[in-house]
Write a protein that holds these residues in place. Structure first.
Motif, mmCIF file in Angstrom:
data_model
loop_
_atom_site.group_PDB
_atom_site.id
_atom_site.type_symbol
_atom_site.label_atom_id
_atom_site.label_comp_id
_atom_site.label_asym_id
_atom_site.label_seq_id
_atom_site.Cartn_x
_atom_site.Cartn_y
_atom_site.Cartn_z
ATOM 1 N N THR A 176 8.452 5.425 -2.749
ATOM 2 C CA THR A 176 7.357 4.519 -3.104
ATOM 3 C C THR A 176 7.210 3.398 -2.097
ATOM 4 O OG1 THR A 176 7.639 4.990 -5.469
ATOM 5 C CG2 THR A 176 6.507 2.942 -4.888
ATOM 6 N N TYR A 177 8.333 2.911 -1.601
ATOM 7 C CA TYR A 177 8.313 1.736 -0.725
ATOM 8 C C TYR A 177 8.546 2.073 0.743
ATOM 9 C CZ TYR A 177 8.582 -0.544 -5.246
ATOM 10 O OH TYR A 177 8.318 -0.933 -6.535
ATOM 11 N N SER A 178 8.407 3.345 1.128
ATOM 12 C CA SER A 178 8.531 3.681 2.548
ATOM 13 C C SER A 178 7.512 2.888 3.366
ATOM 14 C CB SER A 178 8.279 5.182 2.763
ATOM 15 O OG SER A 178 9.331 5.957 2.242
ATOM 16 N N SER A 179 7.965 2.284 4.450
ATOM 17 C CA SER A 179 7.156 1.419 5.330
ATOM 18 C C SER A 179 6.448 0.328 4.549
ATOM 19 C CB SER A 179 6.152 2.238 6.154
ATOM 20 O OG SER A 179 5.115 2.782 5.351
ATOM 21 N N HIS A 180 7.169 -0.289 3.603
ATOM 22 C CA HIS A 180 6.597 -1.386 2.822
ATOM 23 C C HIS A 180 6.055 -2.466 3.766
ATOM 24 C CE1 HIS A 180 6.276 -4.824 0.132
ATOM 25 N NE2 HIS A 180 6.374 -3.978 -0.889
ATOM 26 N N PRO A 181 4.856 -2.993 3.512
ATOM 27 C CA PRO A 181 4.262 -3.948 4.447
ATOM 28 C C PRO A 181 5.128 -5.162 4.748
ATOM 29 C CG PRO A 181 2.594 -3.161 2.931
ATOM 30 C CD PRO A 181 3.895 -2.599 2.452
ATOM 31 N N LEU A 182 5.826 -5.698 3.739
ATOM 32 C CA LEU A 182 6.662 -6.877 3.994
ATOM 33 C C LEU A 182 7.880 -6.509 4.838
ATOM 34 C CD1 LEU A 182 6.625 -8.822 0.600
ATOM 35 C CD2 LEU A 182 4.944 -8.803 2.449
ATOM 36 N N ALA A 183 8.479 -5.360 4.545
ATOM 37 C CA ALA A 183 9.625 -4.915 5.335
ATOM 38 C C ALA A 183 9.211 -4.633 6.775
ATOM 39 C CB ALA A 183 10.236 -3.671 4.704
ATOM 40 N N THR A 184 8.051 -4.033 6.926
ATOM 41 C CA THR A 184 7.555 -3.719 8.256
ATOM 42 C C THR A 184 7.257 -4.984 9.056
ATOM 43 O OG1 THR A 184 6.597 -1.681 7.358
ATOM 44 C CG2 THR A 184 5.812 -2.404 9.506
ATOM 45 N N ALA A 185 6.651 -5.966 8.392
ATOM 46 C CA ALA A 185 6.374 -7.240 9.067
ATOM 47 C C ALA A 185 7.662 -7.895 9.534
ATOM 48 C CB ALA A 185 5.604 -8.171 8.131
ATOM 49 N N ALA A 186 8.678 -7.877 8.666
ATOM 50 C CA ALA A 186 9.973 -8.433 9.050
ATOM 51 C C ALA A 186 10.572 -7.648 10.213
ATOM 52 C CB ALA A 186 10.927 -8.425 7.858
ATOM 53 N N GLY A 187 10.379 -6.310 10.208
ATOM 54 C CA GLY A 187 10.894 -5.487 11.285
ATOM 55 C C GLY A 187 10.238 -5.794 12.620
ATOM 56 N N LEU A 188 8.929 -5.946 12.613
ATOM 57 C CA LEU A 188 8.227 -6.277 13.854
ATOM 58 C C LEU A 188 8.685 -7.622 14.404
ATOM 59 C CD1 LEU A 188 4.629 -5.074 12.932
ATOM 60 C CD2 LEU A 188 6.122 -4.097 14.689
ATOM 61 N N VAL A 232 0.869 -1.172 0.000
ATOM 62 C CA VAL A 232 0.000 0.000 0.000
ATOM 63 C C VAL A 232 0.904 1.220 0.000
ATOM 64 C CG1 VAL A 232 -0.188 0.087 2.528
ATOM 65 C CG2 VAL A 232 -1.943 1.186 1.119
ATOM 66 N N THR A 233 0.529 2.233 -0.762
ATOM 67 C CA THR A 233 1.341 3.439 -0.794
ATOM 68 C C THR A 233 1.395 4.096 0.578
ATOM 69 O OG1 THR A 233 1.527 5.669 -1.730
ATOM 70 C CG2 THR A 233 -0.681 4.767 -1.542
ATOM 71 N N GLY A 234 2.509 4.724 0.850
ATOM 72 C CA GLY A 234 2.649 5.489 2.079
ATOM 73 C C GLY A 234 2.266 6.948 1.908
ATOM 74 N N ASN A 268 -0.438 9.493 1.774
ATOM 75 C CA ASN A 268 -1.838 9.709 2.147
ATOM 76 C C ASN A 268 -2.577 8.446 2.575
ATOM 77 O OD1 ASN A 268 -2.207 12.625 1.810
ATOM 78 N ND2 ASN A 268 -1.800 12.204 -0.359
ATOM 79 N N PHE A 269 -1.849 7.328 2.699
ATOM 80 C CA PHE A 269 -2.400 6.085 3.226
ATOM 81 C C PHE A 269 -1.334 5.455 4.120
ATOM 82 C CE2 PHE A 269 -4.754 6.792 -0.663
ATOM 83 C CZ PHE A 269 -6.063 6.464 -0.317
ATOM 84 N N ALA A 270 -1.740 4.496 4.933
ATOM 85 C CA ALA A 270 -0.788 3.800 5.788
ATOM 86 C C ALA A 270 -1.419 2.501 6.257
ATOM 87 C CB ALA A 270 -0.399 4.659 6.992
ATOM 88 N N HIS A 271 -0.587 1.640 6.835
ATOM 89 C CA HIS A 271 -1.099 0.416 7.450
ATOM 90 C C HIS A 271 -0.669 0.421 8.914
ATOM 91 C CE1 HIS A 271 2.915 -1.647 7.138
ATOM 92 N NE2 HIS A 271 3.040 -0.806 6.128
ATOM 93 N N PRO A 272 -1.435 -0.203 9.798
ATOM 94 C CA PRO A 272 -1.187 -0.071 11.241
ATOM 95 C C PRO A 272 0.200 -0.505 11.682
ATOM 96 C CG PRO A 272 -3.348 -1.041 10.833
ATOM 97 C CD PRO A 272 -2.652 -0.980 9.508
ATOM 98 N N GLN A 273 0.772 -1.510 11.002
ATOM 99 C CA GLN A 273 2.064 -2.042 11.444
ATOM 100 C C GLN A 273 3.187 -1.005 11.319
ATOM 101 O OE1 GLN A 273 -0.060 -3.657 9.396
ATOM 102 N NE2 GLN A 273 -0.759 -5.237 10.833
ATOM 103 N N ALA A 274 3.050 -0.049 10.396
ATOM 104 C CA ALA A 274 4.074 0.988 10.261
ATOM 105 C C ALA A 274 4.160 1.824 11.528
ATOM 106 C CB ALA A 274 3.776 1.872 9.058
ATOM 107 N N PHE A 275 3.016 2.177 12.102
ATOM 108 C CA PHE A 275 2.993 2.958 13.337
ATOM 109 C C PHE A 275 3.506 2.126 14.511
ATOM 110 C CE2 PHE A 275 -0.169 4.761 10.506
ATOM 111 C CZ PHE A 275 0.116 6.115 10.551
#
Length: 447
Positions: free
Chosen positions: A326-338, A85-87, A89-96
């Motif tokens: 484009t890939y800031s807080s990418h969902p897969l990267a964020t999941a790996a980070g968590l 999902v683009t970062g 104007n949109f976001a996903h909860p795991q980034a926060f």
């Protein structure tokens, strides 16, 4: 052979020629390739079936070893749920969630995280934030950036401008204007074979910085960027008190201090980051690599509340900072980070490194006196060894030692006349001893 056949052979794309490899002597590599097929835990496995101990944590990044099941599972689950999902104007909860976990580990008012995709992007972001901050804060004349001789800050134009490694700069023109460099804060004639921080006078290296401030006037200087531990150039430690004195000087003159923590963040020194280890609170810290075990590209900048509040309160309505990826807080990267951050905590990895660092220090310094060893430096799970140069051939002997280590089943890193070791953070004493003894054998064999 006909001229047509010769031409066809020249342009023919074989198995290796299509890929232009980074930071690699491509012709030499493709004559004798080292191809990795898979990895598990502390080891790589080559396409020809060899088992190689990873003595460099991938590239300072695979801190928890390879294929950690919790990280793998997190990536797989996230790919099935939300792949992108683009970062903007949109976001996903795991980034926060990840931003909160990261900022909690940095000291003081370093409370806000801007995500990027690499250390290079993190550095360029930090430099842009510094320039934009001063403009937003009514000091638009502060545009000058100060790096350090011998520093490495990635390969973006901003990073190589403030960086001080000649080969990374010399082919690319005049780079950014208004950049200056402080001296390299290490003198082998005084500090060789230091264990941890050197003991020479830090003000010797900081007086030229104060002279730069007098020359350019503080009102023109935006930021200084340094690595708390010089990593890519061969693991060099500034003298004790250097970073504290640098912080005092920058604060006195209203200059932002940026720590490049791409290597030192997330356990390499036995603490969450270099700022915490040295007890210094900069205005920004970059990170990447170990944040998610290198499993998916990710980086970022941790920014002080003063900087963040300035943008939020003084910017015109709308976008406060015209910057992002484009890939800031990418969902897969964020999941790996968590997942990686959970493992660091659950397995007390930072404490493991802190407990085993004295053993690693004594082991690596036992190489003093081995053939061609001119200097050894270390801190936490990082060590650098300077290898005596063979005539005028810069790096030739060090590369031979690197290759011999690989033949003996251990991966280390060669950069110029230096070898660098950065063990996976879960390595025990047996693994650390194997790593050092393999280097010893390689040194004696090359001799």
């Amino acid at each position: 052979m006909s001229a047509q056949n010769q031409a066809e052979n020249i342009i023919k794309n074989d198995d290796l020629s299509a890929y232009w490899m980074p930071f690699t002597p491509n012709k030499a590599f493709k004559d004798n390739p080292r191809l990795i097929d898979r990895a598990e835990g502390l080891y790589y496995y080559t396409t020809d079936g060899r088992k190689i101990l990873d003595g460099f944590a991938g590239l300072w990044c695979s801190n928890l070893g390879h294929g950690h099941p919790k990280i793998t599972e997190a990536i797989q689950d996230q790919a099935a749920k939300l792949d992108y999902v683009t970062g903007f104007n949109f976001a996903h909860p795991q980034a926060f969630e990840l931003a909160h976990i990261i900022q909690e580990q940095f000291p003081g008012q370093l409370n806000h995280v801007f995500f990027t995709n690499s250390g290079s992007e993190a550095v360029d972001t930090a430099l842009k934030v510094a320039l934009a901050y001063h403009r937003t804060n009514g000091e638009a004349s502060r545009t000058r950036l100060i790096g350090r001789v011998g520093g490495y800050h990635g390969v973006g134009f901003g990073g190589i401008s403030v960086g001080g490694m000649v080969n990374n700069r010399k082919m690319f023109g005049s780079l950014l204007s208004g950049v200056d460099h402080m001296p390299f804060p290490y003198d082998a004639s005084k500090d060789a074979f230091s264990k941890g921080e050197a003991t020479s006078d830090p003000l010797v290296y900081l007086k030229p910085f104060e002279e730069m401030i007098a020359l350019h006037d503080e009102s023109t200087i935006a930021a200084v960027i340094v690595e708390p531990m010089i990593g890519s150039n061969g693991v060099f430690l500034p003298p004790k008190g250097y970073l504290q004195a640098l912080r005092a000087i920058t604060k006195k003159h209203g200059i932002l201090l940026i720590f490049d923590e791409v290597i030192t963040a997330f356990g390499r020194l036995g603490q969450a980051n270099g700022a915490s280890y040295f007890g210094v609170e900069p205005d920004m810290c970059t990170f990447a690599k170990g944040v998610n075990n290198g499993a998916v590209p990710m980086g970022g900048v941790v920014v002080s509340s003063d900087i963040y509040s300035c943008f939020m309160e003084k910017s015109a309505p709308g976008i406060e900072l015209f910057h992002g990826y484009t890939y800031s807080s990418h969902p897969l990267a964020t999941a790996a980070g968590l997942a990686a951050q959970a493992v660091y905590k659950e397995e007390a990895v930072y404490d493991q490194v802190s407990a085993r660092s004295p053993f690693f220090e004594e082991a690596i310094h036992s190489l003093k006196g081995e053939p061609y060893v001119e200097d050894i430096r270390n801190m936490g799970f990082a060590a650098g060894i300077t290898i005596e140069r063979r005539g005028d051939a810069v790096g030739a002997r060090a590369f031979d030692v690197f290759m011999k280590c690989y033949e003996l089943g251990v991966m280390v890193r060669s950069n110029g006349d230096n070898l660098a070791l950065s063990p996976i953070l879960t390595s025990d004493e047996t693994v650390l001893e194997t790593l050092v003894e393999t280097v010893r054998k390689a040194l004696r064999t090359v001799a």
